[in-house]
Design an enzyme around this catalytic site. Structure first.
Site, mmCIF file in Angstrom:
data_model
loop_
_atom_site.group_PDB
_atom_site.id
_atom_site.type_symbol
_atom_site.label_atom_id
_atom_site.label_comp_id
_atom_site.label_asym_id
_atom_site.label_seq_id
_atom_site.Cartn_x
_atom_site.Cartn_y
_atom_site.Cartn_z
ATOM 1 N N LEU A 60 0.812 -1.218 0.000
ATOM 2 C CA LEU A 60 0.000 0.000 0.000
ATOM 3 C C LEU A 60 0.847 1.272 0.000
ATOM 4 O O LEU A 60 0.304 2.364 -0.159
ATOM 5 C CB LEU A 60 -0.950 0.005 1.202
ATOM 6 N N LYS A 61 2.140 1.151 0.213
ATOM 7 C CA LYS A 61 3.081 2.285 0.107
ATOM 8 C C LYS A 61 2.593 3.509 0.894
ATOM 9 O O LYS A 61 2.437 4.609 0.353
ATOM 10 C CB LYS A 61 3.294 2.670 -1.354
ATOM 11 N N ILE A 65 1.415 11.776 7.382
ATOM 12 C CA ILE A 65 2.036 12.256 8.615
ATOM 13 C C ILE A 65 2.251 11.065 9.561
ATOM 14 O O ILE A 65 1.540 10.054 9.477
ATOM 15 C CB ILE A 65 1.182 13.349 9.283
ATOM 16 N N ASN A 67 1.565 10.278 12.672
ATOM 17 C CA ASN A 67 0.449 9.779 13.472
ATOM 18 C C ASN A 67 -0.513 8.939 12.641
ATOM 19 O O ASN A 67 -0.959 7.864 13.063
ATOM 20 C CB ASN A 67 -0.300 10.951 14.109
ATOM 21 N N THR A 122 10.409 1.913 -9.597
ATOM 22 C CA THR A 122 11.201 1.465 -10.747
ATOM 23 C C THR A 122 10.787 2.158 -12.030
ATOM 24 O O THR A 122 11.437 1.990 -13.059
ATOM 25 C CB THR A 122 11.108 -0.064 -10.920
#
Length: 239
Positions: A60-61, A65, A67, A122
């Site tokens: 999910l990359k 922030i 938190n 990539t």
């Protein structure tokens, strides 16, 4: 977790994914759930594949922030997947929060998912880095620095091109993992990824795990191509 070979399940229909996986009934697969599949099918696809016995990389990359990322990782830890990731560009505080969230969310008696950071996609080349992202450093220098930040933050490894693995291994701990997408056969078209190698080349360069998508999922005979590429991966010698 031995040298995974993840297949990216990038399908736009549930039925297509089902038919694809049915052809691999005799194989023990490692699979990657990307944003397209996760946002379409939600948590149900994670539960379904986990119950079926697949090892899962939930790709999910996350990049937000600290938190928000920490709380999200705490929730993702409850899914009991094997690998999750963030963007290293989010910085040390964000990556540290991600790890803290995973630790807090992992149930007693369960192993925490491995947490890795994306260095550069990539699909990114030197021109994009300089002209679009306004980063005036060489690609290798940026990738190695991001890998060092990930290691300093306590992460298990990074996502990177196989070409960058030797540089990262020289700059980071021997235990620091490298997961490499952009894997193709010699006969395949490169597509939208510009830094690509074969499975055997990735192994020789020191990759811990590889991710393969369209070379297998778009093949006329996916099982045959998987077996060919997996043999190349397993049979190669790390230099």
């Amino acid at each position: 977790m031995n040298r995974p070979f993840f297949i990216a399940l990038d399908f736009d229909e549930h039925a297509k994914r089902q038919r694809f996986l049915e052809s691999f009934a005799a194989e023990t697969l490692d699979v990657k759930i990307g944003m397209e599949l996760f946002y379409r099918e939600g948590l149900s696809v994670v539960h379904e594949l986990k119950e079926a016995g697949y090892r899962l990389f939930l790709d999910l990359k996350l990049h937000d922030i600290p938190n928000t990322v920490g709380r999200t990782m705490r929730a993702l830890a409850e899914l009991d997947v094997d690998v999750v990731n963030v963007h290293a560009a989010g910085g040390k505080a964000m990556m540290e929060a991600a790890l803290e969230g995973l630790d807090a969310g992992t149930r007693a008696g369960k192993q925490r998912p491995k947490l890795i950071a994306v260095t550069q996609l990539t699909s990114t080349d030197s021109r994009m880095l300089a002209e679009e992202l306004l980063i005036d450093k060489a690609m290798d220098e940026v990738v190695v620095r991001y890998a060092q930040l990930a290691q300093e933050s306590g992460l298990d490894g990074v996502v990177c091109s196989a070409h960058e693995v030797p540089l990262i291994r020289a700059a980071c701990s021997d235990r620091f993992l490298t997961v490499t997408p952009g894997i193709r056969r010699q006969v395949d078209q490169v597509g939208d990824q510009v830094r690509v190698v074969t499975p055997g080349e990735a192994k020789a360069l020191g990759s811990w795990a590889i991710v393969v998508g369209r070379s297998i999922t778009a093949a006329a005979d996916p099982l045959a191509v998987y077996r060919e590429m997996n043999q190349d991966w397993k049979g190669a010698t790390e230099h």
